[in-house]
Motif scaffolding. Structure first.
Motif, short mmCIF file in Angstrom:
data_model
loop_
_atom_site.label_atom_id
_atom_site.label_comp_id
_atom_site.label_asym_id
_atom_site.label_seq_id
_atom_site.Cartn_x
_atom_site.Cartn_y
_atom_site.Cartn_z
N MET A 234 0.83 -1.20 0.00
CA MET A 234 0.00 0.00 0.00
C MET A 234 0.86 1.26 0.00
O MET A 234 2.03 1.24 0.41
CB MET A 234 -0.96 0.02 1.19
CG MET A 234 -0.32 0.19 2.55
SD MET A 234 -1.57 0.47 3.86
CE MET A 234 -2.54 -1.01 3.74
N GLU A 235 0.28 2.32 -0.48
CA GLU A 235 0.95 3.61 -0.45
C GLU A 235 0.88 4.19 0.96
O GLU A 235 -0.02 3.87 1.74
CB GLU A 235 0.28 4.57 -1.44
CG GLU A 235 0.46 4.15 -2.89
CD GLU A 235 -0.27 5.09 -3.83
OE1 GLU A 235 0.40 5.80 -4.59
OE2 GLU A 235 -1.52 5.10 -3.80
N THR A 236 1.81 5.06 1.27
CA THR A 236 1.89 5.64 2.61
C THR A 236 0.64 6.46 2.93
O THR A 236 0.19 6.49 4.08
CB THR A 236 3.14 6.51 2.75
OG1 THR A 236 4.29 5.73 2.34
CG2 THR A 236 3.36 6.96 4.18
N ASN A 237 0.06 7.12 1.93
CA ASN A 237 -1.15 7.91 2.17
C ASN A 237 -2.31 7.04 2.65
O ASN A 237 -3.11 7.47 3.49
CB ASN A 237 -1.56 8.66 0.90
CG ASN A 237 -0.67 9.85 0.62
OD1 ASN A 237 0.08 10.27 1.49
ND2 ASN A 237 -0.73 10.38 -0.58
N ASN A 238 -2.40 5.82 2.13
CA ASN A 238 -3.42 4.90 2.62
C ASN A 238 -3.16 4.50 4.06
O ASN A 238 -4.08 4.42 4.88
CB ASN A 238 -3.46 3.65 1.74
CG ASN A 238 -4.45 3.76 0.59
OD1 ASN A 238 -4.79 4.86 0.17
ND2 ASN A 238 -4.90 2.64 0.08
N LEU A 239 -1.89 4.23 4.37
CA LEU A 239 -1.53 3.88 5.75
C LEU A 239 -1.92 5.00 6.70
O LEU A 239 -2.53 4.76 7.76
CB LEU A 239 -0.03 3.61 5.85
CG LEU A 239 0.52 3.46 7.27
CD1 LEU A 239 -0.04 2.22 7.95
CD2 LEU A 239 2.05 3.44 7.27
N ILE A 240 -1.59 6.25 6.35
CA ILE A 240 -1.92 7.39 7.20
C ILE A 240 -3.43 7.48 7.42
O ILE A 240 -3.90 7.74 8.52
CB ILE A 240 -1.37 8.69 6.60
CG1 ILE A 240 0.16 8.70 6.67
CG2 ILE A 240 -1.93 9.92 7.32
CD1 ILE A 240 0.81 9.88 5.99
N ALA A 241 -4.19 7.24 6.36
CA ALA A 241 -5.65 7.30 6.48
C ALA A 241 -6.15 6.27 7.48
O ALA A 241 -6.99 6.58 8.34
CB ALA A 241 -6.29 7.09 5.11
N TYR A 242 -5.64 5.05 7.40
CA TYR A 242 -6.07 4.02 8.33
C TYR A 242 -5.62 4.33 9.76
O TYR A 242 -6.36 4.09 10.72
CB TYR A 242 -5.55 2.65 7.89
CG TYR A 242 -6.30 2.07 6.72
CD1 TYR A 242 -7.68 1.95 6.74
CD2 TYR A 242 -5.63 1.64 5.58
CE1 TYR A 242 -8.39 1.43 5.67
CE2 TYR A 242 -6.32 1.11 4.49
CZ TYR A 242 -7.70 1.01 4.55
OH TYR A 242 -8.40 0.49 3.48
N LEU A 243 -4.42 4.87 9.91
CA LEU A 243 -3.95 5.23 11.25
C LEU A 243 -4.79 6.35 11.84
O LEU A 243 -5.13 6.33 13.03
CB LEU A 243 -2.47 5.64 11.20
CG LEU A 243 -1.47 4.54 10.83
CD1 LEU A 243 -0.06 5.13 10.73
CD2 LEU A 243 -1.50 3.39 11.84
N MET A 244 -5.15 7.32 11.02
CA MET A 244 -6.02 8.40 11.50
C MET A 244 -7.38 7.86 11.93
O MET A 244 -7.96 8.31 12.93
CB MET A 244 -6.20 9.46 10.41
CG MET A 244 -4.96 10.30 10.12
SD MET A 244 -4.48 11.36 11.50
CE MET A 244 -5.85 12.51 11.53
N SER A 245 -7.88 6.87 11.20
CA SER A 245 -9.19 6.32 11.55
C SER A 245 -9.17 5.62 12.91
O SER A 245 -10.20 5.55 13.59
CB SER A 245 -9.66 5.34 10.47
OG SER A 245 -8.96 4.11 10.52
N LEU A 246 -8.02 5.12 13.31
CA LEU A 246 -7.93 4.44 14.61
C LEU A 246 -8.18 5.40 15.78
O LEU A 246 -8.57 4.98 16.86
CB LEU A 246 -6.56 3.78 14.77
CG LEU A 246 -6.30 2.57 13.86
CD1 LEU A 246 -4.88 2.08 14.02
CD2 LEU A 246 -7.30 1.45 14.13
#
Length: 375
Positions: A234-246
Protein backbone atom coordinates in the motif's frame (compact mmCIF):
# COMPACT_ATOMS: atom_id res chain seq x y z
CA UNK A 1 -6.04 -5.69 22.91
CA UNK A 2 -9.63 -5.28 24.09
CA UNK A 3 -11.35 -8.35 22.60
CA UNK A 4 -14.74 -6.62 22.86
CA UNK A 5 -13.77 -4.83 19.65
CA UNK A 6 -12.60 -7.91 17.71
CA UNK A 7 -15.49 -7.49 15.29
CA UNK A 8 -14.14 -4.12 14.09
CA UNK A 9 -11.90 -3.81 11.05
CA UNK A 10 -11.16 -1.47 8.13
CA UNK A 11 -13.24 -0.51 5.12
CA UNK A 12 -11.09 -1.40 2.09
CA UNK A 13 -12.93 0.74 -0.43
CA UNK A 14 -14.25 4.18 0.43
CA UNK A 15 -13.59 7.91 0.32
CA UNK A 16 -12.43 10.19 3.12
CA UNK A 17 -14.00 13.63 3.05
CA UNK A 18 -11.91 16.65 4.04
CA UNK A 19 -8.79 14.70 5.05
CA UNK A 20 -5.71 15.94 6.89
CA UNK A 21 -3.30 17.65 4.48
CA UNK A 22 0.39 17.70 5.46
CA UNK A 23 2.64 20.30 3.82
CA UNK A 24 6.39 19.79 4.17
CA UNK A 25 8.32 23.09 4.22
CA UNK A 26 12.01 22.85 3.32
CA UNK A 27 14.78 25.41 3.14
CA UNK A 28 18.09 26.46 4.62
CA UNK A 29 19.20 28.69 7.47
CA UNK A 30 16.19 28.19 9.71
CA UNK A 31 15.67 30.89 12.35
CA UNK A 32 13.61 29.55 15.22
CA UNK A 33 10.36 31.30 16.02
CA UNK A 34 10.92 33.94 18.68
CA UNK A 35 14.57 34.48 17.71
CA UNK A 36 14.08 36.61 14.64
CA UNK A 37 16.35 39.51 13.78
CA UNK A 38 14.65 42.91 14.09
CA UNK A 39 11.22 41.26 14.07
CA UNK A 40 11.85 39.47 10.76
CA UNK A 41 10.46 35.98 11.06
CA UNK A 42 11.85 33.02 9.20
CA UNK A 43 10.18 32.57 5.81
CA UNK A 44 8.99 29.08 6.69
CA UNK A 45 7.44 30.31 9.93
CA UNK A 46 5.54 32.97 7.98
CA UNK A 47 4.50 30.48 5.31
CA UNK A 48 3.38 27.94 7.93
CA UNK A 49 1.06 30.46 9.56
CA UNK A 50 -0.29 31.51 6.17
CA UNK A 51 -1.03 27.92 5.10
CA UNK A 52 -2.51 26.76 8.39
CA UNK A 53 -4.78 29.83 8.48
CA UNK A 54 -6.26 28.72 5.12
CA UNK A 55 -7.77 25.55 6.58
CA UNK A 56 -7.86 23.78 9.96
CA UNK A 57 -6.94 20.55 8.12
CA UNK A 58 -3.71 22.03 6.69
CA UNK A 59 -0.71 21.18 8.88
CA UNK A 60 2.87 22.17 8.08
CA UNK A 61 6.03 20.28 9.01
CA UNK A 62 9.34 22.09 9.50
CA UNK A 63 11.86 19.45 10.54
CA UNK A 64 14.37 21.81 12.18
CA UNK A 65 11.63 23.23 14.36
CA UNK A 66 10.56 19.92 15.92
CA UNK A 67 13.24 17.26 15.47
CA UNK A 68 16.98 16.70 15.85
CA UNK A 69 19.60 13.99 16.38
CA UNK A 70 20.12 14.46 20.12
CA UNK A 71 18.10 14.64 23.33
CA UNK A 72 16.20 17.85 23.92
CA UNK A 73 13.35 18.81 26.22
CA UNK A 74 11.43 20.50 23.40
CA UNK A 75 12.31 18.50 20.28
CA UNK A 76 12.08 14.83 19.38
CA UNK A 77 15.20 12.75 18.81
CA UNK A 78 15.39 10.81 15.53
CA UNK A 79 17.75 8.32 17.16
CA UNK A 80 14.97 7.13 19.46
CA UNK A 81 13.21 5.54 16.49
CA UNK A 82 16.50 4.42 14.94
CA UNK A 83 16.57 6.97 12.12
CA UNK A 84 20.23 7.73 11.39
CA UNK A 85 20.04 9.27 7.92
CA UNK A 86 18.64 12.71 7.15
CA UNK A 87 18.17 11.52 3.58
CA UNK A 88 15.69 8.82 4.66
CA UNK A 89 13.92 11.27 6.98
CA UNK A 90 13.50 13.86 4.23
CA UNK A 91 12.26 11.34 1.67
CA UNK A 92 9.83 9.70 4.12
CA UNK A 93 8.47 13.09 5.22
CA UNK A 94 7.97 14.04 1.57
CA UNK A 95 6.13 10.82 0.78
CA UNK A 96 3.89 11.29 3.82
CA UNK A 97 3.10 14.86 2.75
CA UNK A 98 0.50 16.14 0.31
CA UNK A 99 2.72 19.00 -0.83
CA UNK A 100 6.47 19.63 -0.61
CA UNK A 101 7.60 23.26 -0.75
CA UNK A 102 11.29 24.12 -0.98
CA UNK A 103 12.71 27.60 -0.47
CA UNK A 104 15.69 27.31 -2.80
CA UNK A 105 18.63 29.61 -2.14
CA UNK A 106 21.63 27.41 -1.32
CA UNK A 107 23.67 24.32 -2.18
CA UNK A 108 21.76 22.43 0.52
CA UNK A 109 18.36 23.16 -1.00
CA UNK A 110 19.68 22.31 -4.48
CA UNK A 111 20.69 18.92 -3.06
CA UNK A 112 17.21 18.53 -1.54
CA UNK A 113 15.58 19.25 -4.89
CA UNK A 114 17.82 16.67 -6.55
CA UNK A 115 17.04 14.10 -3.85
CA UNK A 116 13.29 14.60 -4.10
CA UNK A 117 13.17 14.72 -7.89
CA UNK A 118 14.55 11.19 -8.08
CA UNK A 119 11.31 9.86 -6.60
CA UNK A 120 8.23 10.06 -8.81
CA UNK A 121 6.00 9.83 -5.73
CA UNK A 122 7.36 13.24 -4.70
CA UNK A 123 7.94 15.24 -7.88
CA UNK A 124 4.26 15.69 -8.73
CA UNK A 125 3.66 17.46 -5.42
CA UNK A 126 6.84 19.55 -5.33
CA UNK A 127 6.94 23.32 -5.49
CA UNK A 128 10.14 25.38 -5.59
CA UNK A 129 9.98 28.90 -4.14
CA UNK A 130 12.73 31.05 -5.61
CA UNK A 131 13.54 34.71 -4.92
CA UNK A 132 13.20 37.22 -7.70
CA UNK A 133 16.38 37.65 -9.77
CA UNK A 134 16.80 41.33 -8.95
CA UNK A 135 16.23 40.97 -5.21
CA UNK A 136 19.43 39.01 -4.57
CA UNK A 137 21.26 39.90 -7.81
CA UNK A 138 21.35 36.23 -8.83
CA UNK A 139 19.01 33.72 -10.41
CA UNK A 140 19.06 30.59 -8.25
CA UNK A 141 17.21 28.68 -11.01
CA UNK A 142 20.06 28.43 -13.49
CA UNK A 143 22.34 25.90 -15.14
CA UNK A 144 21.41 22.32 -14.28
CA UNK A 145 18.30 23.28 -12.31
CA UNK A 146 16.91 25.31 -15.19
CA UNK A 147 17.59 22.64 -17.81
CA UNK A 148 16.21 19.87 -15.60
CA UNK A 149 13.21 21.44 -13.91
CA UNK A 150 12.40 24.68 -15.74
CA UNK A 151 12.87 23.70 -19.37
CA UNK A 152 10.69 25.49 -21.92
CA UNK A 153 11.17 22.78 -24.55
CA UNK A 154 11.05 19.52 -22.57
CA UNK A 155 8.41 20.09 -19.91
CA UNK A 156 7.70 16.52 -18.81
CA UNK A 157 10.11 16.69 -15.87
CA UNK A 158 9.55 20.31 -14.85
CA UNK A 159 8.74 21.22 -11.27
CA UNK A 160 6.43 24.11 -10.40
CA UNK A 161 8.48 27.22 -9.58
CA UNK A 162 6.97 30.17 -7.74
CA UNK A 163 8.80 33.50 -7.61
CA UNK A 164 8.56 35.77 -4.61
CA UNK A 165 9.93 39.23 -3.87
CA UNK A 166 11.79 39.20 -0.55
CA UNK A 167 13.49 41.75 1.57
CA UNK A 168 17.25 41.17 1.89
CA UNK A 169 19.88 41.78 4.55
CA UNK A 170 23.53 40.77 4.86
CA UNK A 171 24.23 37.80 7.12
CA UNK A 172 27.79 37.74 8.43
CA UNK A 173 29.36 34.29 8.10
CA UNK A 174 32.76 35.54 9.28
CA UNK A 175 34.69 38.78 9.46
CA UNK A 176 35.55 38.54 5.78
CA UNK A 177 32.52 36.79 4.36
CA UNK A 178 28.86 37.63 4.28
CA UNK A 179 25.89 36.46 2.27
CA UNK A 180 22.39 37.57 1.49
CA UNK A 181 19.56 36.36 3.70
CA UNK A 182 15.98 36.85 2.57
CA UNK A 183 12.77 37.43 4.47
CA UNK A 184 9.15 38.35 3.81
CA UNK A 185 8.69 42.09 4.19
CA UNK A 186 6.36 42.78 7.08
CA UNK A 187 6.19 39.02 7.70
CA UNK A 188 3.59 38.82 4.93
CA UNK A 189 3.91 36.65 1.84
CA UNK A 190 2.61 39.30 -0.53
CA UNK A 191 -0.29 39.46 -2.97
CA UNK A 192 1.43 37.81 -5.94
CA UNK A 193 2.69 34.78 -3.98
CA UNK A 194 -0.65 34.52 -2.19
CA UNK A 195 -2.42 34.00 -5.49
CA UNK A 196 0.08 31.38 -6.66
CA UNK A 197 0.03 29.48 -3.39
CA UNK A 198 -3.74 29.27 -3.31
CA UNK A 199 -3.62 27.50 -6.68
CA UNK A 200 -1.00 25.04 -5.39
CA UNK A 201 -3.01 24.30 -2.27
CA UNK A 202 -6.22 23.35 -4.06
CA UNK A 203 -6.52 19.74 -2.99
CA UNK A 204 -9.28 17.30 -3.82
CA UNK A 205 -11.96 17.41 -1.14
CA UNK A 206 -11.97 13.61 -1.04
CA UNK A 207 -9.21 11.05 -0.56
CA UNK A 208 -9.76 7.68 -2.20
CA UNK A 209 -8.71 4.77 0.02
CA UNK A 210 -8.78 1.39 -1.68
CA UNK A 211 -7.07 -1.95 -1.14
CA UNK A 212 -8.13 -4.78 -3.43
CA UNK A 213 -6.94 -8.19 -4.52
CA UNK A 214 -4.35 -8.05 -7.26
CA UNK A 215 -5.35 -9.45 -10.63
CA UNK A 216 -3.24 -9.63 -13.78
CA UNK A 217 -2.59 -5.88 -13.84
CA UNK A 218 -0.60 -3.67 -11.53
CA UNK A 219 -2.25 -1.83 -8.67
CA UNK A 220 -0.70 0.63 -6.25
CA UNK A 221 -2.63 -0.70 -3.26
CA UNK A 222 -3.30 -4.41 -3.33
CA UNK A 223 -2.97 -7.76 -1.64
CA UNK A 224 -1.99 -11.04 -3.24
CA UNK A 225 -1.50 -14.63 -2.16
CA UNK A 226 1.69 -16.56 -2.85
CA UNK A 227 1.48 -20.10 -1.52
CA UNK A 228 0.47 -19.55 2.14
CA UNK A 229 1.80 -16.01 2.42
CA UNK A 230 -0.40 -12.92 2.09
CA UNK A 231 1.45 -9.97 0.56
CA UNK A 232 -0.01 -6.53 1.21
CA UNK A 233 1.32 -3.48 -0.64
CA UNK A 234 0.00 0.00 0.00
CA UNK A 235 0.95 3.61 -0.45
CA UNK A 236 1.89 5.64 2.61
CA UNK A 237 -1.15 7.91 2.17
CA UNK A 238 -3.42 4.90 2.62
CA UNK A 239 -1.53 3.88 5.75
CA UNK A 240 -1.92 7.39 7.20
CA UNK A 241 -5.65 7.30 6.48
CA UNK A 242 -6.07 4.02 8.33
CA UNK A 243 -3.95 5.23 11.25
CA UNK A 244 -6.02 8.40 11.50
CA UNK A 245 -9.19 6.32 11.55
CA UNK A 246 -7.93 4.44 14.61
CA UNK A 247 -8.25 7.69 16.57
CA UNK A 248 -12.02 7.34 16.20
CA UNK A 249 -12.17 3.94 17.93
CA UNK A 250 -12.89 4.16 21.66
CA UNK A 251 -10.84 1.12 22.63
CA UNK A 252 -7.78 2.49 20.85
CA UNK A 253 -8.08 5.90 22.48
CA UNK A 254 -8.71 4.36 25.88
CA UNK A 255 -5.53 2.30 25.68
CA UNK A 256 -3.52 5.30 24.52
CA UNK A 257 -4.74 7.47 27.38
CA UNK A 258 -3.89 4.92 30.07
CA UNK A 259 -0.72 5.88 31.92
CA UNK A 260 2.25 3.56 31.58
CA UNK A 261 3.05 1.73 34.81
CA UNK A 262 6.81 2.16 34.42
CA UNK A 263 7.01 5.97 34.42
CA UNK A 264 5.62 6.90 37.86
CA UNK A 265 9.08 7.27 39.37
CA UNK A 266 10.71 8.87 36.30
CA UNK A 267 11.38 12.61 36.43
CA UNK A 268 13.28 13.05 33.16
CA UNK A 269 10.77 14.65 30.76
CA UNK A 270 12.66 13.38 27.70
CA UNK A 271 12.46 9.77 28.89
CA UNK A 272 8.79 10.15 29.84
CA UNK A 273 7.92 11.57 26.44
CA UNK A 274 9.83 8.82 24.63
CA UNK A 275 8.10 6.04 26.57
CA UNK A 276 4.65 7.54 26.06
CA UNK A 277 5.14 7.99 22.31
CA UNK A 278 6.49 4.44 22.06
CA UNK A 279 3.30 3.24 23.70
CA UNK A 280 1.12 5.16 21.23
CA UNK A 281 3.12 3.70 18.35
CA UNK A 282 2.88 0.15 19.70
CA UNK A 283 -0.90 0.43 20.08
CA UNK A 284 -1.33 1.76 16.54
CA UNK A 285 0.81 -1.08 15.15
CA UNK A 286 -1.16 -3.72 17.03
CA UNK A 287 -4.57 -2.47 15.94
CA UNK A 288 -3.51 -1.66 12.38
CA UNK A 289 -2.08 -5.13 11.78
CA UNK A 290 -5.10 -6.80 13.39
CA UNK A 291 -7.67 -4.74 11.49
CA UNK A 292 -6.00 -4.94 8.07
CA UNK A 293 -5.83 -8.75 8.21
CA UNK A 294 -9.44 -9.00 9.38
CA UNK A 295 -10.47 -6.65 6.59
CA UNK A 296 -8.93 -8.87 3.94
CA UNK A 297 -10.52 -11.96 5.47
CA UNK A 298 -13.90 -10.19 5.34
CA UNK A 299 -13.25 -9.13 1.74
CA UNK A 300 -12.25 -12.68 0.73
CA UNK A 301 -13.65 -15.20 3.25
CA UNK A 302 -12.30 -18.16 1.26
CA UNK A 303 -8.73 -16.80 1.33
CA UNK A 304 -6.41 -19.02 3.37
CA UNK A 305 -2.97 -17.93 4.54
CA UNK A 306 -0.66 -18.67 7.44
CA UNK A 307 1.39 -15.47 7.54
CA UNK A 308 1.43 -12.01 5.98
CA UNK A 309 3.81 -9.19 5.02
CA UNK A 310 2.96 -5.51 4.64
CA UNK A 311 5.16 -3.39 2.37
CA UNK A 312 4.88 0.34 1.78
CA UNK A 313 5.52 1.42 -1.79
CA UNK A 314 7.76 4.35 -2.62
CA UNK A 315 10.44 3.97 0.05
CA UNK A 316 12.51 1.38 1.86
CA UNK A 317 11.46 2.23 5.43
CA UNK A 318 9.61 -0.59 7.17
CA UNK A 319 5.98 -0.39 8.20
CA UNK A 320 7.00 -0.38 11.88
CA UNK A 321 9.39 2.55 11.49
CA UNK A 322 6.90 4.45 9.34
CA UNK A 323 4.27 4.18 12.07
CA UNK A 324 6.86 5.33 14.62
CA UNK A 325 7.53 8.36 12.45
CA UNK A 326 3.82 9.02 11.91
CA UNK A 327 3.48 9.34 15.71
CA UNK A 328 6.41 11.78 15.68
CA UNK A 329 4.73 13.82 12.97
CA UNK A 330 1.32 14.09 14.66
CA UNK A 331 3.07 14.99 17.92
CA UNK A 332 5.24 17.55 16.11
CA UNK A 333 2.24 19.26 14.50
CA UNK A 334 0.35 19.31 17.80
CA UNK A 335 -2.43 16.81 17.15
CA UNK A 336 -1.41 14.77 20.20
CA UNK A 337 0.25 16.12 23.34
CA UNK A 338 1.52 14.90 26.70
CA UNK A 339 0.15 16.07 30.05
CA UNK A 340 0.68 14.56 33.50
CA UNK A 341 2.57 11.59 32.03
CA UNK A 342 -0.31 10.65 29.74
CA UNK A 343 -1.09 11.16 26.09
CA UNK A 344 -3.65 13.81 25.23
CA UNK A 345 -5.62 13.48 22.00
CA UNK A 346 -6.42 17.11 21.23
CA UNK A 347 -9.85 18.37 20.24
CA UNK A 348 -8.28 19.30 16.92
CA UNK A 349 -7.22 15.68 16.38
CA UNK A 350 -10.71 14.52 17.35
CA UNK A 351 -12.25 16.87 14.78
CA UNK A 352 -9.88 15.93 11.94
CA UNK A 353 -9.88 12.18 12.62
CA UNK A 354 -13.69 12.14 12.66
CA UNK A 355 -13.51 12.62 8.89
CA UNK A 356 -11.90 9.16 8.69
CA UNK A 357 -14.62 7.38 10.67
CA UNK A 358 -16.08 5.60 7.63
CA UNK A 359 -12.83 3.65 7.33
CA UNK A 360 -13.92 1.73 10.43
CA UNK A 361 -16.57 -0.98 9.94
CA UNK A 362 -17.87 -3.98 11.83
CA UNK A 363 -19.10 -7.38 10.81
CA UNK A 364 -22.53 -7.81 12.38
CA UNK A 365 -23.94 -11.29 11.87
CA UNK A 366 -21.89 -11.68 8.72
CA UNK A 367 -23.19 -8.43 7.23
CA UNK A 368 -20.67 -5.64 6.71
CA UNK A 369 -21.97 -2.36 8.06
CA UNK A 370 -20.46 0.96 9.03
CA UNK A 371 -20.52 1.53 12.77
CA UNK A 372 -18.37 3.93 14.60
CA UNK A 373 -19.33 5.19 18.01
CA UNK A 374 -16.64 7.80 18.42
CA UNK A 375 -16.34 10.57 20.93
Amino acid sequence: MNKTFDHIHFNLNTNVNNPLRIIFLCGSFFVFDGKEKDGRKDKRVVLRKYIEDLSPNFKCVILEDKFLFSNDTEKLNYNDIDFKSLKIIEVLTSIMSDKVMVFHESFSTAAEIGLFSGNTNITNKMVILAPDLYSIEEDVISGFLKLSYNNDYFKDFNIEILRYYPGVYNYDISENFRKYHTYFVGNEIGESLDKSLREQLKFETELRVKLSRRTNYTKKNYYSLLENNLNIVMETNNLIAYLMSLFTVKSVKSEMRTKRDDIDSITDSVVIRRKILFKVSAILKEYFNDYIVKSIRADNPSLEFEKYDIILSGHEVTLSKTIDYFVYIIFGIGLIKINEKKIVITTEMEAISANYSNLIVKNASGILSEVLDFE
